[in-house]
Design a protein around this motif. Structure first.
Motif, mmCIF file in Angstrom:
data_model
loop_
_atom_site.group_PDB
_atom_site.id
_atom_site.type_symbol
_atom_site.label_atom_id
_atom_site.label_comp_id
_atom_site.label_asym_id
_atom_site.label_seq_id
_atom_site.Cartn_x
_atom_site.Cartn_y
_atom_site.Cartn_z
ATOM 1 N N UNK A 10 0.776 -1.342 -0.133
ATOM 2 C CA UNK A 10 -0.259 -0.303 -0.045
ATOM 3 C C UNK A 10 0.767 1.385 0.093
ATOM 4 N N UNK A 11 2.109 1.329 0.166
ATOM 5 C CA UNK A 11 3.162 2.693 1.314
ATOM 6 C C UNK A 11 3.610 2.738 -0.856
ATOM 7 N N UNK A 12 3.699 1.712 -1.085
ATOM 8 C CA UNK A 12 4.756 1.755 -2.125
ATOM 9 C C UNK A 12 4.243 2.744 -3.180
ATOM 10 N N UNK A 13 2.454 1.398 -3.501
ATOM 11 C CA UNK A 13 1.928 2.129 -4.138
ATOM 12 C C UNK A 13 0.949 3.733 -4.608
ATOM 13 N N UNK A 14 0.706 4.150 -3.123
ATOM 14 C CA UNK A 14 0.532 5.403 -2.602
ATOM 15 C C UNK A 14 1.848 6.702 -2.820
ATOM 16 N N UNK A 15 2.782 5.815 -2.924
ATOM 17 C CA UNK A 15 4.180 6.481 -2.690
ATOM 18 C C UNK A 15 4.156 6.663 -4.191
ATOM 19 N N UNK A 16 3.901 6.298 -5.142
ATOM 20 C CA UNK A 16 4.761 5.372 -6.667
ATOM 21 C C UNK A 16 3.060 7.062 -7.019
ATOM 22 N N UNK A 17 1.861 6.805 -7.040
ATOM 23 C CA UNK A 17 1.052 7.284 -7.601
ATOM 24 C C UNK A 17 0.795 8.966 -7.203
ATOM 25 N N UNK A 18 1.001 9.384 -5.749
ATOM 26 C CA UNK A 18 1.532 10.896 -5.559
ATOM 27 C C UNK A 18 2.863 12.074 -6.383
ATOM 28 N N UNK A 19 3.680 10.795 -6.478
ATOM 29 C CA UNK A 19 4.404 11.033 -7.250
ATOM 30 C C UNK A 19 4.144 11.532 -8.966
ATOM 31 N N UNK A 20 3.345 10.081 -9.453
ATOM 32 C CA UNK A 20 3.010 10.157 -11.086
ATOM 33 C C UNK A 20 2.194 11.393 -10.462
ATOM 34 N N UNK A 21 1.262 11.563 -9.659
ATOM 35 C CA UNK A 21 0.637 12.589 -9.764
ATOM 36 C C UNK A 21 0.931 14.137 -10.485
ATOM 37 N N UNK A 22 1.696 13.886 -9.380
ATOM 38 C CA UNK A 22 2.765 15.499 -9.165
ATOM 39 C C UNK A 22 3.409 16.160 -10.192
ATOM 40 N N UNK A 23 4.154 14.484 -10.783
ATOM 41 C CA UNK A 23 4.920 14.879 -12.056
ATOM 42 C C UNK A 23 4.270 15.143 -12.940
ATOM 43 N N UNK A 24 3.207 14.958 -13.532
ATOM 44 C CA UNK A 24 1.684 15.121 -14.815
ATOM 45 C C UNK A 24 1.475 16.676 -14.322
ATOM 46 N N UNK A 25 0.845 16.823 -13.066
ATOM 47 C CA UNK A 25 0.080 17.906 -12.687
ATOM 48 C C UNK A 25 0.894 19.024 -12.817
ATOM 49 N N UNK A 26 2.508 19.494 -12.555
ATOM 50 C CA UNK A 26 3.969 19.816 -12.821
ATOM 51 C C UNK A 26 4.231 19.730 -14.147
ATOM 52 N N UNK A 27 3.660 19.122 -14.863
ATOM 53 C CA UNK A 27 4.585 19.252 -16.156
ATOM 54 C C UNK A 27 3.175 20.031 -16.928
ATOM 55 N N UNK A 28 1.846 19.832 -16.858
ATOM 56 C CA UNK A 28 0.478 20.391 -17.807
ATOM 57 C C UNK A 28 0.689 21.758 -17.002
ATOM 58 N N UNK A 29 0.983 21.996 -15.903
ATOM 59 C CA UNK A 29 1.107 23.744 -15.405
ATOM 60 C C UNK A 29 2.086 24.433 -15.825
ATOM 61 N N UNK A 30 3.095 24.061 -16.279
ATOM 62 C CA UNK A 30 4.100 24.413 -16.592
ATOM 63 C C UNK A 30 4.588 25.089 -17.837
ATOM 64 N N UNK A 31 3.409 23.837 -18.491
ATOM 65 C CA UNK A 31 3.301 24.393 -19.912
ATOM 66 C C UNK A 31 2.234 25.950 -20.311
ATOM 67 N N UNK A 32 1.591 24.975 -19.210
ATOM 68 C CA UNK A 32 0.349 25.759 -18.738
ATOM 69 C C UNK A 32 0.570 27.411 -18.875
ATOM 70 N N UNK A 33 1.150 27.469 -18.159
ATOM 71 C CA UNK A 33 2.212 28.598 -17.379
ATOM 72 C C UNK A 33 2.782 29.967 -18.767
ATOM 73 N N UNK A 34 3.714 29.054 -18.893
ATOM 74 C CA UNK A 34 4.806 28.945 -19.520
ATOM 75 C C UNK A 34 4.660 29.940 -20.579
ATOM 76 N N UNK A 35 3.253 29.520 -21.478
ATOM 77 C CA UNK A 35 2.639 30.050 -22.448
ATOM 78 C C UNK A 35 2.429 31.551 -22.411
#
Ligand SMILES: Nc1ncnc2c1ncn2[C@@H]1O[C@H](COP(=O)(O)OP(=O)(O)OP(=O)(O)O)[C@@H](O)[C@H]1O
Ligand SMILES: [Mg+2]
Length: 461
Positions: A10-35
Protein backbone atom coordinates in the motif's frame (compact mmCIF):
# COMPACT_ATOMS: atom_id res chain seq x y z
CA UNK A 1 2.74 -11.39 7.77
CA UNK A 2 -0.27 -10.59 5.61
CA UNK A 3 -0.60 -7.20 7.25
CA UNK A 4 3.06 -6.32 6.75
CA UNK A 5 2.85 -7.40 3.16
CA UNK A 6 -0.23 -5.25 2.56
CA UNK A 7 1.27 -2.25 4.36
CA UNK A 8 4.43 -2.36 2.28
CA UNK A 9 2.45 -2.78 -0.90
CA UNK A 10 0.00 0.00 0.00
CA UNK A 11 2.72 2.45 1.01
CA UNK A 12 4.78 1.91 -2.11
CA UNK A 13 1.78 2.19 -4.35
CA UNK A 14 0.55 5.37 -2.67
CA UNK A 15 4.02 6.90 -3.02
CA UNK A 16 4.11 5.92 -6.66
CA UNK A 17 0.64 7.40 -7.31
CA UNK A 18 1.56 10.68 -5.56
CA UNK A 19 4.78 10.92 -7.54
CA UNK A 20 3.01 10.24 -10.82
CA UNK A 21 0.20 12.79 -10.27
CA UNK A 22 2.78 15.30 -9.07
CA UNK A 23 4.83 14.81 -12.24
CA UNK A 24 1.82 14.97 -14.57
CA UNK A 25 0.30 18.06 -12.93
CA UNK A 26 3.55 19.98 -12.71
CA UNK A 27 4.34 19.33 -16.35
CA UNK A 28 0.81 20.37 -17.41
CA UNK A 29 0.90 23.53 -15.26
CA UNK A 30 4.36 24.40 -16.50
CA UNK A 31 3.21 24.19 -20.09
CA UNK A 32 0.21 26.41 -19.39
CA UNK A 33 2.05 29.02 -17.33
CA UNK A 34 4.86 29.23 -19.87
CA UNK A 35 2.40 30.25 -22.56
CA UNK A 36 0.61 32.67 -20.27
CA UNK A 37 3.76 34.30 -18.97
CA UNK A 38 5.05 34.76 -22.53
CA UNK A 39 1.81 36.54 -23.46
CA UNK A 40 2.02 38.64 -20.27
CA UNK A 41 5.56 39.63 -21.07
CA UNK A 42 4.68 40.55 -24.64
CA UNK A 43 1.68 42.49 -23.42
CA UNK A 44 3.74 44.37 -20.82
CA UNK A 45 6.30 45.36 -23.48
CA UNK A 46 3.68 46.70 -25.86
CA UNK A 47 1.56 48.46 -23.25
CA UNK A 48 4.53 50.11 -21.45
CA UNK A 49 5.01 53.06 -23.91
CA UNK A 50 1.29 53.91 -23.80
CA UNK A 51 1.20 53.70 -20.03
CA UNK A 52 4.33 55.86 -19.81
CA UNK A 53 2.64 58.34 -22.09
CA UNK A 54 -0.48 58.18 -19.90
CA UNK A 55 -2.47 56.97 -22.92
CA UNK A 56 -4.72 54.74 -20.88
CA UNK A 57 -7.31 54.38 -23.61
CA UNK A 58 -4.92 52.71 -26.06
CA UNK A 59 -3.53 50.65 -23.20
CA UNK A 60 -7.08 49.53 -22.29
CA UNK A 61 -7.73 48.46 -25.89
CA UNK A 62 -4.62 46.35 -25.88
CA UNK A 63 -5.49 44.82 -22.49
CA UNK A 64 -9.03 43.94 -23.62
CA UNK A 65 -7.89 42.28 -26.80
CA UNK A 66 -5.21 40.34 -24.88
CA UNK A 67 -7.79 39.27 -22.25
CA UNK A 68 -10.17 38.08 -24.97
CA UNK A 69 -7.38 36.19 -26.72
CA UNK A 70 -6.29 34.44 -23.52
CA UNK A 71 -9.92 33.99 -22.39
CA UNK A 72 -8.86 35.58 -19.10
CA UNK A 73 -8.66 38.86 -17.24
CA UNK A 74 -5.91 41.47 -17.30
CA UNK A 75 -4.92 44.12 -14.73
CA UNK A 76 -2.72 47.09 -15.22
CA UNK A 77 -0.95 48.05 -12.01
CA UNK A 78 0.99 51.22 -11.24
CA UNK A 79 4.36 51.15 -9.35
CA UNK A 80 2.51 51.71 -6.03
CA UNK A 81 0.48 48.52 -6.49
CA UNK A 82 -2.78 50.26 -7.31
CA UNK A 83 -4.93 48.74 -10.05
CA UNK A 84 -5.25 51.28 -12.86
CA UNK A 85 -7.17 49.04 -15.21
CA UNK A 86 -9.17 45.85 -14.84
CA UNK A 87 -10.60 44.30 -17.98
CA UNK A 88 -13.69 43.42 -15.94
CA UNK A 89 -13.74 46.97 -14.51
CA UNK A 90 -14.37 45.67 -11.01
CA UNK A 91 -11.24 46.34 -9.00
CA UNK A 92 -9.95 49.58 -10.40
CA UNK A 93 -8.46 51.85 -7.76
CA UNK A 94 -7.88 49.05 -5.26
CA UNK A 95 -4.56 47.71 -4.11
CA UNK A 96 -3.25 44.47 -5.47
CA UNK A 97 -2.21 41.79 -3.00
CA UNK A 98 -1.14 39.05 -5.43
CA UNK A 99 2.41 38.04 -4.56
CA UNK A 100 3.46 37.58 -8.19
CA UNK A 101 2.52 41.21 -8.99
CA UNK A 102 4.27 42.53 -5.85
CA UNK A 103 7.44 40.60 -6.71
CA UNK A 104 7.53 42.08 -10.19
CA UNK A 105 6.83 45.63 -8.91
CA UNK A 106 9.62 45.38 -6.37
CA UNK A 107 12.04 44.74 -9.25
CA UNK A 108 13.16 41.38 -7.86
CA UNK A 109 11.97 39.58 -11.00
CA UNK A 110 10.88 40.75 -14.44
CA UNK A 111 8.08 38.16 -14.46
CA UNK A 112 6.47 35.76 -11.97
CA UNK A 113 3.73 33.21 -12.15
CA UNK A 114 1.74 30.82 -9.95
CA UNK A 115 -1.54 28.92 -9.71
CA UNK A 116 -4.10 30.19 -7.18
CA UNK A 117 -7.35 28.82 -5.86
CA UNK A 118 -10.11 31.35 -6.25
CA UNK A 119 -12.91 31.85 -3.74
CA UNK A 120 -15.52 30.19 -5.98
CA UNK A 121 -13.57 26.94 -6.14
CA UNK A 122 -12.04 27.74 -9.51
CA UNK A 123 -8.31 27.77 -10.14
CA UNK A 124 -6.44 30.42 -12.07
CA UNK A 125 -2.93 30.78 -13.42
CA UNK A 126 -1.57 34.24 -12.54
CA UNK A 127 1.25 35.73 -14.61
CA UNK A 128 2.76 39.08 -13.80
CA UNK A 129 5.23 40.92 -16.06
CA UNK A 130 7.01 44.20 -15.39
CA UNK A 131 6.54 47.24 -17.64
CA UNK A 132 9.93 48.84 -18.12
CA UNK A 133 11.10 52.21 -19.31
CA UNK A 134 14.80 52.78 -19.47
CA UNK A 135 15.58 50.04 -16.93
CA UNK A 136 13.04 51.34 -14.42
CA UNK A 137 9.87 49.49 -13.40
CA UNK A 138 6.96 51.74 -14.25
CA UNK A 139 4.23 49.25 -13.49
CA UNK A 140 3.06 45.68 -14.11
CA UNK A 141 0.64 43.68 -16.15
CA UNK A 142 -1.15 40.79 -14.43
CA UNK A 143 -2.78 38.20 -16.65
CA UNK A 144 -5.08 35.65 -15.02
CA UNK A 145 -6.38 32.71 -16.99
CA UNK A 146 -8.67 30.03 -15.59
CA UNK A 147 -7.08 26.61 -15.27
CA UNK A 148 -10.17 24.78 -14.01
CA UNK A 149 -10.30 22.38 -16.96
CA UNK A 150 -6.59 21.69 -16.38
CA UNK A 151 -7.30 20.91 -12.73
CA UNK A 152 -10.07 18.63 -13.80
CA UNK A 153 -7.77 16.80 -16.19
CA UNK A 154 -5.30 16.31 -13.33
CA UNK A 155 -8.06 15.18 -10.99
CA UNK A 156 -9.11 12.71 -13.69
CA UNK A 157 -5.58 11.30 -13.78
CA UNK A 158 -5.67 11.09 -9.98
CA UNK A 159 -9.01 9.30 -10.07
CA UNK A 160 -7.75 6.86 -12.66
CA UNK A 161 -4.63 6.14 -10.62
CA UNK A 162 -6.72 5.68 -7.49
CA UNK A 163 -8.99 3.15 -9.18
CA UNK A 164 -6.00 1.25 -10.60
CA UNK A 165 -4.47 1.36 -7.14
CA UNK A 166 -7.71 0.05 -5.61
CA UNK A 167 -7.92 -2.78 -8.13
CA UNK A 168 -4.29 -3.77 -7.59
CA UNK A 169 -4.71 -3.56 -3.80
CA UNK A 170 -7.81 -5.76 -3.96
CA UNK A 171 -5.99 -8.29 -6.14
CA UNK A 172 -3.04 -8.21 -3.74
CA UNK A 173 -5.38 -8.75 -0.80
CA UNK A 174 -7.00 -11.76 -2.44
CA UNK A 175 -3.59 -13.11 -3.46
CA UNK A 176 -2.21 -12.59 0.03
CA UNK A 177 -5.23 -14.29 1.57
CA UNK A 178 -4.82 -17.31 -0.69
CA UNK A 179 -1.08 -17.35 -0.04
CA UNK A 180 -1.49 -17.05 3.71
CA UNK A 181 -4.18 -19.72 3.70
CA UNK A 182 -2.00 -22.21 1.83
CA UNK A 183 0.87 -21.34 4.17
CA UNK A 184 -0.96 -21.28 7.47
CA UNK A 185 -3.36 -24.17 6.92
CA UNK A 186 -0.63 -26.85 6.98
CA UNK A 187 1.09 -25.13 9.91
CA UNK A 188 -2.20 -25.08 11.80
CA UNK A 189 -2.73 -28.76 11.03
CA UNK A 190 0.76 -29.54 12.26
CA UNK A 191 0.31 -27.51 15.44
CA UNK A 192 -2.97 -29.18 16.32
CA UNK A 193 -1.42 -32.62 15.71
CA UNK A 194 1.53 -31.76 17.93
CA UNK A 195 -0.92 -30.63 20.64
CA UNK A 196 -2.86 -33.89 20.37
CA UNK A 197 0.37 -35.83 20.55
CA UNK A 198 1.41 -33.75 23.57
CA UNK A 199 -1.82 -34.76 25.29
CA UNK A 200 -0.85 -38.41 24.84
CA UNK A 201 -2.66 -39.26 21.61
CA UNK A 202 0.39 -40.96 20.12
CA UNK A 203 -1.41 -42.20 17.03
CA UNK A 204 -2.07 -38.62 15.82
CA UNK A 205 -0.61 -37.93 12.36
CA UNK A 206 -0.70 -34.81 10.23
CA UNK A 207 -2.19 -34.89 6.72
CA UNK A 208 -0.80 -32.11 4.58
CA UNK A 209 -1.73 -31.78 0.92
CA UNK A 210 0.80 -29.12 0.00
CA UNK A 211 4.16 -29.73 -1.58
CA UNK A 212 7.70 -28.55 -0.93
CA UNK A 213 9.20 -27.72 2.44
CA UNK A 214 5.96 -27.93 4.40
CA UNK A 215 5.26 -31.39 3.04
CA UNK A 216 8.77 -32.43 4.00
CA UNK A 217 8.25 -31.01 7.49
CA UNK A 218 4.97 -32.90 7.87
CA UNK A 219 6.53 -36.12 6.66
CA UNK A 220 9.49 -35.81 9.03
CA UNK A 221 7.07 -35.09 11.83
CA UNK A 222 5.01 -38.18 10.99
CA UNK A 223 8.13 -40.35 10.89
CA UNK A 224 9.14 -39.04 14.30
CA UNK A 225 5.62 -39.58 15.67
CA UNK A 226 5.66 -43.15 14.39
CA UNK A 227 8.98 -43.80 16.12
CA UNK A 228 7.65 -42.38 19.38
CA UNK A 229 4.52 -44.49 19.11
CA UNK A 230 6.52 -47.65 18.40
CA UNK A 231 8.86 -46.84 21.24
CA UNK A 232 5.94 -46.35 23.60
CA UNK A 233 4.37 -49.62 22.50
CA UNK A 234 7.58 -51.58 22.91
CA UNK A 235 8.13 -50.01 26.30
CA UNK A 236 4.72 -51.02 27.62
CA UNK A 237 5.17 -54.45 26.02
CA UNK A 238 8.47 -54.72 27.85
CA UNK A 239 6.91 -53.77 31.19
CA UNK A 240 4.12 -56.29 30.59
CA UNK A 241 6.53 -59.09 29.75
CA UNK A 242 8.81 -58.24 32.64
CA UNK A 243 5.97 -58.30 35.16
CA UNK A 244 4.76 -61.57 33.77
CA UNK A 245 8.22 -63.11 34.03
CA UNK A 246 8.59 -61.89 37.61
CA UNK A 247 5.21 -63.22 38.59
CA UNK A 248 5.94 -66.79 37.48
CA UNK A 249 8.67 -67.61 40.03
CA UNK A 250 6.69 -65.78 42.71
CA UNK A 251 3.62 -67.92 42.02
CA UNK A 252 5.72 -71.10 42.18
CA UNK A 253 7.25 -69.98 45.47
CA UNK A 254 3.84 -69.20 46.92
CA UNK A 255 2.58 -72.71 46.13
CA UNK A 256 5.69 -74.27 47.67
CA UNK A 257 5.43 -72.08 50.73
CA UNK A 258 1.73 -72.82 51.22
CA UNK A 259 2.48 -76.53 51.08
CA UNK A 260 5.08 -76.05 53.80
CA UNK A 261 2.70 -73.99 55.95
CA UNK A 262 -0.40 -76.15 55.65
CA UNK A 263 1.35 -79.52 55.89
CA UNK A 264 3.24 -79.31 59.14
CA UNK A 265 3.69 -83.06 59.23
CA UNK A 266 5.35 -83.22 55.81
CA UNK A 267 8.23 -85.72 55.60
CA UNK A 268 11.58 -84.07 56.16
CA UNK A 269 13.03 -85.05 52.75
CA UNK A 270 10.04 -83.56 50.92
CA UNK A 271 10.29 -80.39 53.03
CA UNK A 272 14.00 -80.20 52.10
CA UNK A 273 13.17 -80.63 48.43
CA UNK A 274 10.54 -77.85 48.56
CA UNK A 275 13.02 -75.52 50.19
CA UNK A 276 15.60 -76.28 47.50
CA UNK A 277 13.00 -75.55 44.82
CA UNK A 278 12.25 -72.24 46.49
CA UNK A 279 15.92 -71.42 46.62
CA UNK A 280 16.14 -72.18 42.90
CA UNK A 281 13.18 -69.86 42.17
CA UNK A 282 14.84 -67.07 44.14
CA UNK A 283 18.00 -67.51 42.05
CA UNK A 284 15.91 -67.33 38.93
CA UNK A 285 14.10 -64.22 40.11
CA UNK A 286 17.36 -62.51 40.91
CA UNK A 287 18.76 -63.58 37.52
CA UNK A 288 15.77 -62.03 35.71
CA UNK A 289 16.09 -58.81 37.70
CA UNK A 290 19.81 -58.61 36.86
CA UNK A 291 19.01 -59.07 33.16
CA UNK A 292 16.27 -56.44 33.28
CA UNK A 293 18.57 -53.97 34.97
CA UNK A 294 21.27 -54.63 32.37
CA UNK A 295 18.80 -53.99 29.55
CA UNK A 296 17.25 -50.83 30.99
CA UNK A 297 20.67 -49.45 31.78
CA UNK A 298 21.74 -50.00 28.20
CA UNK A 299 18.51 -48.32 27.00
CA UNK A 300 19.12 -45.25 29.08
CA UNK A 301 22.66 -45.07 27.59
CA UNK A 302 24.05 -45.13 31.08
CA UNK A 303 26.48 -47.82 30.09
CA UNK A 304 29.62 -46.25 28.92
CA UNK A 305 31.64 -49.00 27.31
CA UNK A 306 34.84 -49.26 29.24
CA UNK A 307 37.92 -49.11 27.08
CA UNK A 308 40.14 -51.62 28.72
CA UNK A 309 42.40 -54.25 27.26
CA UNK A 310 40.57 -57.56 27.12
CA UNK A 311 42.23 -60.91 26.52
CA UNK A 312 39.43 -62.68 24.68
CA UNK A 313 41.33 -66.00 24.66
CA UNK A 314 41.52 -66.02 28.47
CA UNK A 315 37.91 -64.91 28.73
CA UNK A 316 36.68 -67.77 26.50
CA UNK A 317 38.81 -70.37 28.28
CA UNK A 318 37.58 -69.36 31.73
CA UNK A 319 33.92 -69.28 30.57
CA UNK A 320 34.27 -72.78 29.08
CA UNK A 321 35.80 -73.83 32.38
CA UNK A 322 32.89 -72.36 34.35
CA UNK A 323 30.27 -74.06 32.20
CA UNK A 324 32.01 -77.42 31.87
CA UNK A 325 30.39 -78.94 35.01
CA UNK A 326 26.91 -78.00 33.72
CA UNK A 327 27.72 -79.51 30.32
CA UNK A 328 29.03 -82.71 31.88
CA UNK A 329 25.98 -82.91 34.11
CA UNK A 330 23.82 -82.67 30.99
CA UNK A 331 25.85 -85.47 29.34
CA UNK A 332 27.45 -83.24 26.69
CA UNK A 333 30.96 -82.96 25.31
CA UNK A 334 32.25 -79.41 25.51
CA UNK A 335 35.19 -78.91 23.10
CA UNK A 336 37.16 -75.78 22.51
CA UNK A 337 39.65 -74.51 19.88
CA UNK A 338 40.73 -71.20 21.31
CA UNK A 339 43.59 -69.35 19.63
CA UNK A 340 45.93 -67.72 22.11
CA UNK A 341 46.61 -64.01 22.38
CA UNK A 342 43.37 -62.71 20.85
CA UNK A 343 42.95 -59.34 22.49
CA UNK A 344 40.93 -56.22 21.92
CA UNK A 345 39.89 -53.00 23.61
CA UNK A 346 36.51 -53.17 25.29
CA UNK A 347 34.50 -53.92 28.38
CA UNK A 348 35.45 -57.22 30.09
CA UNK A 349 32.21 -57.74 31.97
CA UNK A 350 30.07 -57.11 28.88
CA UNK A 351 32.15 -59.34 26.63
CA UNK A 352 32.10 -62.06 29.25
CA UNK A 353 28.27 -61.91 29.26
CA UNK A 354 28.34 -62.38 25.47
CA UNK A 355 30.51 -65.49 25.68
CA UNK A 356 28.67 -66.88 28.71
CA UNK A 357 25.17 -66.48 27.27
CA UNK A 358 26.07 -68.11 23.95
CA UNK A 359 27.75 -71.16 25.53
CA UNK A 360 24.99 -71.33 28.17
CA UNK A 361 22.34 -71.46 25.41
CA UNK A 362 24.26 -74.13 23.49
CA UNK A 363 24.46 -76.26 26.62
CA UNK A 364 20.81 -75.62 27.56
CA UNK A 365 19.40 -76.41 24.14
CA UNK A 366 21.45 -79.52 23.33
CA UNK A 367 20.08 -82.87 24.45
CA UNK A 368 22.13 -85.51 26.23
CA UNK A 369 24.90 -87.12 24.13
CA UNK A 370 25.37 -84.04 21.94
CA UNK A 371 28.36 -81.74 21.76
CA UNK A 372 29.19 -78.05 21.98
CA UNK A 373 32.23 -76.59 20.22
CA UNK A 374 33.64 -73.16 21.05
CA UNK A 375 36.10 -71.70 18.51
CA UNK A 376 38.01 -68.42 18.77
CA UNK A 377 40.21 -67.16 15.95
CA UNK A 378 41.46 -63.78 14.75
CA UNK A 379 42.98 -62.04 11.76
CA UNK A 380 44.43 -58.53 11.49
CA UNK A 381 41.03 -56.81 11.76
CA UNK A 382 38.52 -59.19 13.33
CA UNK A 383 38.22 -61.59 16.23
CA UNK A 384 35.73 -64.38 15.44
CA UNK A 385 33.93 -66.41 18.13
CA UNK A 386 31.92 -69.41 16.93
CA UNK A 387 29.67 -71.39 19.27
CA UNK A 388 28.41 -74.52 17.51
CA UNK A 389 26.13 -77.16 19.02
CA UNK A 390 24.40 -80.34 17.88
CA UNK A 391 21.22 -79.35 19.71
CA UNK A 392 17.55 -78.96 18.96
CA UNK A 393 18.05 -76.12 16.46
CA UNK A 394 15.80 -73.16 15.80
CA UNK A 395 12.93 -73.19 13.28
CA UNK A 396 13.48 -70.93 10.26
CA UNK A 397 10.54 -68.61 11.12
CA UNK A 398 11.83 -68.02 14.66
CA UNK A 399 15.40 -67.18 13.64
CA UNK A 400 14.65 -63.53 12.91
CA UNK A 401 13.01 -63.07 16.32
CA UNK A 402 15.41 -64.76 18.73
CA UNK A 403 17.29 -61.51 19.45
CA UNK A 404 14.08 -59.79 20.59
CA UNK A 405 13.46 -59.33 24.28
CA UNK A 406 11.53 -62.17 25.95
CA UNK A 407 11.42 -64.14 22.73
CA UNK A 408 11.57 -67.91 23.25
CA UNK A 409 11.01 -70.52 20.57
CA UNK A 410 9.34 -73.08 22.75
CA UNK A 411 7.99 -71.24 25.72
CA UNK A 412 7.13 -74.29 27.83
CA UNK A 413 10.45 -76.05 27.24
CA UNK A 414 12.49 -72.93 27.68
CA UNK A 415 10.86 -72.14 30.98
CA UNK A 416 11.66 -75.65 32.17
CA UNK A 417 15.33 -74.89 31.45
CA UNK A 418 14.92 -71.59 33.24
CA UNK A 419 15.11 -69.24 30.24
CA UNK A 420 13.48 -65.83 30.15
CA UNK A 421 14.31 -64.92 26.55
CA UNK A 422 16.53 -61.99 27.51
CA UNK A 423 19.97 -63.59 27.04
CA UNK A 424 20.32 -63.09 23.26
CA UNK A 425 18.93 -59.55 23.27
CA UNK A 426 21.56 -58.63 25.84
CA UNK A 427 24.22 -60.39 23.75
CA UNK A 428 23.27 -58.52 20.59
CA UNK A 429 23.24 -55.14 22.31
CA UNK A 430 26.63 -55.73 23.88
CA UNK A 431 28.14 -56.88 20.60
CA UNK A 432 26.78 -53.75 18.93
CA UNK A 433 28.23 -51.58 21.71
CA UNK A 434 31.61 -53.01 20.67
CA UNK A 435 30.88 -52.27 16.99
CA UNK A 436 30.71 -55.98 16.31
CA UNK A 437 28.19 -58.22 14.54
CA UNK A 438 26.34 -61.39 15.46
CA UNK A 439 24.78 -63.94 13.13
CA UNK A 440 23.03 -67.26 13.55
CA UNK A 441 22.63 -70.31 11.40
CA UNK A 442 20.49 -73.22 12.48
CA UNK A 443 18.97 -76.48 11.24
CA UNK A 444 16.03 -77.79 13.19
CA UNK A 445 16.95 -81.00 14.98
CA UNK A 446 20.60 -80.84 13.84
CA UNK A 447 22.13 -77.89 15.67
CA UNK A 448 22.89 -74.18 15.77
CA UNK A 449 25.91 -71.98 15.04
CA UNK A 450 26.28 -68.49 16.52
CA UNK A 451 29.09 -66.35 15.07
CA UNK A 452 30.28 -63.13 16.71
CA UNK A 453 32.82 -60.88 15.02
CA UNK A 454 34.47 -58.06 16.91
CA UNK A 455 36.83 -55.46 15.46
CA UNK A 456 40.43 -55.64 16.64
CA UNK A 457 42.32 -52.39 16.46
CA UNK A 458 46.04 -52.14 15.80
CA UNK A 459 47.94 -52.32 19.02
CA UNK A 460 45.24 -54.37 20.81
CA UNK A 461 47.25 -57.58 20.67
N1 LIG B 1 21.84 -72.75 20.84
C1 LIG B 1 20.52 -72.75 20.70
N2 LIG B 1 19.85 -73.82 20.22
C2 LIG B 1 18.53 -73.78 20.08
N3 LIG B 1 17.73 -72.77 20.41
C3 LIG B 1 18.32 -71.68 20.91
C4 LIG B 1 19.74 -71.60 21.09
N4 LIG B 1 20.03 -70.38 21.61
C5 LIG B 1 18.86 -69.74 21.75
N5 LIG B 1 17.83 -70.50 21.34
C6 LIG B 1 16.41 -70.13 21.30
O1 LIG B 1 16.34 -68.72 21.34
C7 LIG B 1 15.57 -68.30 22.46
C8 LIG B 1 16.12 -67.03 23.01
O2 LIG B 1 17.37 -67.25 23.65
P1 LIG B 1 17.81 -66.37 24.86
O3 LIG B 1 19.16 -66.73 25.27
O4 LIG B 1 17.54 -64.96 24.47
O5 LIG B 1 16.75 -66.71 25.96
P2 LIG B 1 16.69 -67.95 26.95
O6 LIG B 1 17.90 -68.76 26.82
O7 LIG B 1 15.37 -68.61 26.71
O8 LIG B 1 16.62 -67.20 28.34
P3 LIG B 1 17.81 -66.48 29.12
O9 LIG B 1 19.02 -66.54 28.25
O10 LIG B 1 17.28 -65.08 29.26
O11 LIG B 1 17.93 -67.13 30.39
C9 LIG B 1 15.62 -69.44 23.43
O12 LIG B 1 14.49 -69.44 24.24
C10 LIG B 1 15.68 -70.63 22.52
O13 LIG B 1 14.40 -71.00 22.13
MG1 LIG C 1 19.87 -67.78 26.97
Amino acid sequence: MLLTFLLILGASFAAMAALLTGLVSSSLYAQRTRQASLSAEKLAASVAPFFAAADLESAADMLHSAAAEADGRVFLIDPEGKIQLDTLSLLEGTRIHVSEALQVLSGAQSRAYGVHALTDGEYAALCAAAMMEEDAVIGAVLLTTPVTELREAILGVERQLTSVFGAVAAAALVGALIFSFTLTAPIKALTSTIRRMGKGELSARVHVHTSGELKELAESYNTMAEKIENFDQSRSQFVQNASHELKTPLATMKILLENLIYQPDMPLELRQEFMQDMNHEIDRLSGIITDLLTLTQMDSQETAVKQEKVDLSDLCRSTVHTLRPAAEKAGLTLKDSIASGVALTGDVSKLSQVVYNLIDNAVKYTPEGGSVHVTLSADAHLARLIVRDTGIGIPEEDLKHIFERFYRVDKARSRATGGTGLGLSIVRQMVQLHSGEISVDSTLGKGTVFTVTLPVRKGDA
